[in-house]
Design a protein around this motif. Sequence first.
Motif, mmCIF file in Angstrom:
data_model
loop_
_atom_site.group_PDB
_atom_site.id
_atom_site.type_symbol
_atom_site.label_atom_id
_atom_site.label_comp_id
_atom_site.label_asym_id
_atom_site.label_seq_id
_atom_site.Cartn_x
_atom_site.Cartn_y
_atom_site.Cartn_z
ATOM 1 N N LEU A 40 -44.071 -35.765 101.816
ATOM 2 C CA LEU A 40 -44.938 -36.400 102.816
ATOM 3 C C LEU A 40 -45.463 -35.362 103.798
ATOM 4 O O LEU A 40 -46.662 -35.336 104.112
ATOM 5 N N THR A 43 -48.016 -33.078 102.338
ATOM 6 C CA THR A 43 -49.282 -33.762 102.049
ATOM 7 C C THR A 43 -50.214 -33.762 103.247
ATOM 8 O O THR A 43 -51.437 -33.690 103.093
ATOM 9 N N THR A 188 -51.513 -38.226 92.809
ATOM 10 C CA THR A 188 -50.253 -38.538 93.495
ATOM 11 C C THR A 188 -50.486 -38.743 94.989
ATOM 12 O O THR A 188 -49.880 -39.617 95.610
ATOM 13 N N LEU A 192 -49.684 -42.084 97.133
ATOM 14 C CA LEU A 192 -48.836 -42.041 98.316
ATOM 15 C C LEU A 192 -49.475 -42.814 99.451
ATOM 16 O O LEU A 192 -48.837 -43.682 100.072
ATOM 17 N N SER A 214 -44.202 -40.536 92.471
ATOM 18 C CA SER A 214 -44.558 -41.929 92.754
ATOM 19 C C SER A 214 -43.399 -42.856 92.429
ATOM 20 O O SER A 214 -43.095 -43.790 93.177
ATOM 21 N N LEU A 217 -40.762 -42.647 95.142
ATOM 22 C CA LEU A 217 -41.189 -43.332 96.362
ATOM 23 C C LEU A 217 -41.048 -44.840 96.211
ATOM 24 O O LEU A 217 -40.538 -45.524 97.112
#
Length: 316
Positions: A40, A43, A188, A192, A214, A217
Amino acid sequence: MNTMNLQTKKEDQVFVNLLTDAGFKAVYADPANKPLLINLLNTVLPDDVRVSDIVEYRDREQTPDTIYSKKTVLDLVCKDVEGNIFGIEVQKKVDSRLFSRCVFYAAGQYHSQLLAGGDYASLHPVFEIAFLAENYPHENPGHWDADHIVSHYTFAEKRTGEIPNPTIFIILAEIGRFDKTEEECLTTKDRLFYWFRHANEFKEKPAWLDDPESEALLNATEIAAFTPEKKEIYDQDMKNEQDIEYEKSICYNEGREEGLAEGREEGREKGREEGRRENALSTAKNFLAEGISPETVARCVGISLEEVKALKEKLL
């Protein structure tokens, strides 16, 4: 709106809502989900900043700025192996104080690095990251869309754009701006952001589980997969958050009703004042018609001498 209705909605959920503090905490503040947190961060961080590991987790409890602010909220603060600090929070509503609040928290984290000693050379950058359920009011909204939902702010020289030693960064991830459909999410990163916004709407896992990130998550956000202890904490956090939201709505409605009442009273008072003035002008005209001097009329009626003289000219 009431707490019972909110509780019923929560019990129908299969996956947590990552745009709630409780849901975010259950997933990303759990050290068992460290790879998800690292993914996270990487990203939304600038391309030249990469996190390889998290060495410290902290909870940051806030004192409310106003009666409408959150009372007790888990805002995750973590530190990577290089000493960089990441403050992460979730905001469902964007207000005029958002950016200032982010700077305030980031500055506090930056300053706290020297409280235990050391010198300025030991300072590491602080990244304050806010995940927003609503759009941030940019000066030019046309620069922002579903492929550009993350904005980065830091100190830079105004004319040249030169950035000195990295200090404080404010990062806004506008999840509310991500409007791609499930079918349009081919990467991806897209998945997210899509799951961040829509996880709580799903009753079963979607079909696009074709990559490990994925899948991890989705598994981490499934409420039924929580341990009993984690589920108990999550339920209590949700209840606390719902109570705060309910109290804020009550305060808002009470404030709105009070404002409306004040407005109505101000309107009535204005009407009464206008009526008194009309009566004073009418009385002044009658006195002038009887030949009483303007000075006496102004003194007896309670309006200015200039207004009385203007009335007398109109009567001539």
